[in-house]
Design an enzyme around this catalytic site. Structure first.
Site, PDB file in Angstrom:
ATOM      1  N   ARG A 178     -55.366 -34.149  14.472  1.00 11.59           N
ATOM      2  CA  ARG A 178     -56.370 -34.557  13.883  1.00 11.59           C
ATOM      3  C   ARG A 178     -57.594 -33.666  13.924  1.00 11.59           C
ATOM      4  O   ARG A 178     -57.729 -32.819  14.818  1.00 11.59           O
ATOM      5  CB  ARG A 178     -56.923 -36.085  14.766  1.00 11.59           C
ATOM      6  CG  ARG A 178     -57.516 -35.626  15.961  1.00 11.59           C
ATOM      7  CD  ARG A 178     -58.260 -37.134  16.574  1.00 11.59           C
ATOM      8  NE  ARG A 178     -57.153 -38.319  16.415  1.00 11.59           N
ATOM      9  CZ  ARG A 178     -57.469 -39.399  15.963  1.00 11.59           C
ATOM     10  NH1 ARG A 178     -58.585 -39.726  16.047  1.00 11.59           N
ATOM     11  NH2 ARG A 178     -56.568 -40.367  16.283  1.00 11.59           N
ATOM     12  N   ASN A 179     -58.557 -33.654  13.016  1.00  7.68           N
ATOM     13  CA  ASN A 179     -59.890 -33.082  12.982  1.00  7.68           C
ATOM     14  C   ASN A 179     -60.924 -33.959  12.102  1.00  7.68           C
ATOM     15  O   ASN A 179     -60.601 -34.624  11.323  1.00  7.68           O
ATOM     16  CB  ASN A 179     -59.508 -31.811  12.129  1.00  7.68           C
ATOM     17  CG  ASN A 179     -60.606 -30.686  12.373  1.00  7.68           C
ATOM     18  OD1 ASN A 179     -60.763 -30.134  13.479  1.00  7.68           O
ATOM     19  ND2 ASN A 179     -61.612 -30.618  11.452  1.00  7.68           N
ATOM     20  N   THR A 180     -62.009 -33.809  12.928  1.00  8.15           N
ATOM     21  CA  THR A 180     -63.173 -34.517  12.445  1.00  8.15           C
ATOM     22  C   THR A 180     -64.200 -33.664  11.538  1.00  8.15           C
ATOM     23  O   THR A 180     -64.472 -32.641  12.177  1.00  8.15           O
ATOM     24  CB  THR A 180     -64.024 -35.317  13.398  1.00  8.15           C
ATOM     25  OG1 THR A 180     -63.103 -36.269  14.062  1.00  8.15           O
ATOM     26  CG2 THR A 180     -65.190 -36.106  12.784  1.00  8.15           C
ATOM     27  N   HIS A 195     -65.595 -27.617  11.484  1.00  9.19           N
ATOM     28  CA  HIS A 195     -66.080 -29.237  11.342  1.00  9.19           C
ATOM     29  C   HIS A 195     -67.033 -29.391  10.232  1.00  9.19           C
ATOM     30  O   HIS A 195     -67.425 -30.542   9.983  1.00  9.19           O
ATOM     31  CB  HIS A 195     -66.455 -29.505  12.763  1.00  9.19           C
ATOM     32  CG  HIS A 195     -65.423 -29.578  13.878  1.00  9.19           C
ATOM     33  ND1 HIS A 195     -64.520 -30.549  13.710  1.00  9.19           N
ATOM     34  CD2 HIS A 195     -65.379 -28.797  14.830  1.00  9.19           C
ATOM     35  CE1 HIS A 195     -63.914 -30.239  15.050  1.00  9.19           C
ATOM     36  NE2 HIS A 195     -64.414 -29.036  15.412  1.00  9.19           N
ATOM     37  N   LYS A 255     -52.152 -29.653  13.328  1.00  6.06           N
ATOM     38  CA  LYS A 255     -53.136 -30.242  14.009  1.00  6.06           C
ATOM     39  C   LYS A 255     -52.969 -31.599  13.928  1.00  6.06           C
ATOM     40  O   LYS A 255     -52.834 -32.208  12.912  1.00  6.06           O
ATOM     41  CB  LYS A 255     -54.573 -29.484  13.965  1.00  6.06           C
ATOM     42  CG  LYS A 255     -55.824 -30.086  14.964  1.00  6.06           C
ATOM     43  CD  LYS A 255     -56.897 -29.416  14.750  1.00  6.06           C
ATOM     44  CE  LYS A 255     -57.980 -29.928  15.872  1.00  6.06           C
ATOM     45  NZ  LYS A 255     -59.189 -29.344  15.561  1.00  6.06           N
ATOM     46  N   HIS A 288     -68.115 -27.350  20.580  1.00  9.77           N
ATOM     47  CA  HIS A 288     -66.970 -27.965  20.288  1.00  9.77           C
ATOM     48  C   HIS A 288     -67.183 -29.502  19.796  1.00  9.77           C
ATOM     49  O   HIS A 288     -68.282 -30.175  20.608  1.00  9.77           O
ATOM     50  CB  HIS A 288     -66.384 -28.086  21.760  1.00  9.77           C
ATOM     51  CG  HIS A 288     -65.210 -28.711  22.164  1.00  9.77           C
ATOM     52  ND1 HIS A 288     -64.163 -28.660  21.637  1.00  9.77           N
ATOM     53  CD2 HIS A 288     -64.963 -30.064  22.911  1.00  9.77           C
ATOM     54  CE1 HIS A 288     -63.277 -29.415  21.792  1.00  9.77           C
ATOM     55  NE2 HIS A 288     -63.752 -30.331  22.703  1.00  9.77           N
TER      56      HIS A 288
END
Length: 111
Positions: free
Chosen positions: A37-39, A10, A35, A104
């Site tokens: 989505r990922n921020t 992240h 995946k 997380h």
């Protein structure tokens, strides 16, 4: 997941995120699938880590600081490399803290 993995997933070492390139890394491939989505948090690890400095228990914490965020969202179900769209915003973030460290990414805007 631990603090080191959180940083790897992240907190990129660049503010110039190319979703199609970065999301093809093995850390973002789950069970052979891209995946969803990922921020990415465009900030220093020290600033992100500070979110958990006052968390005495293992729980979700909402930041008081607004962060520049870049979220990569898979735009189609396709073989690798998967196509992604990018969404940028500035907002507070929710992270799960364990032992006063973010482990997380729990959400944007609220916990």
């Amino acid at each position: 997941q631990n603090w080191a993995k959180f940083q790897e997933k992240h907190i990129p070492n660049t503010s110039n995120i190319n979703c199609n390139t970065i999301m093809d890394k093995s850390i973002y491939i789950v069970g052979g699938q891209c995946k969803e989505r990922n921020t990415f948090i465009i900030s220093s690890a020290t600033t992100v880590k500070a979110i958990c400095s006052g968390a005495s228990t293992n729980r979700n914490v909402l930041s008081t600081t607004r962060f520049q965020l870049n979220t990569c969202i898979r735009s189609a179900t396709a073989p690798r490399p998967c196509p992604y769209n990018s969404r940028t915003e500035t907002n507070v973030i929710c992270v799960k803290c364990e032992n006063r460290l973010p482990v997380h990414f729990a959400g944007i805007g609220r916990c």
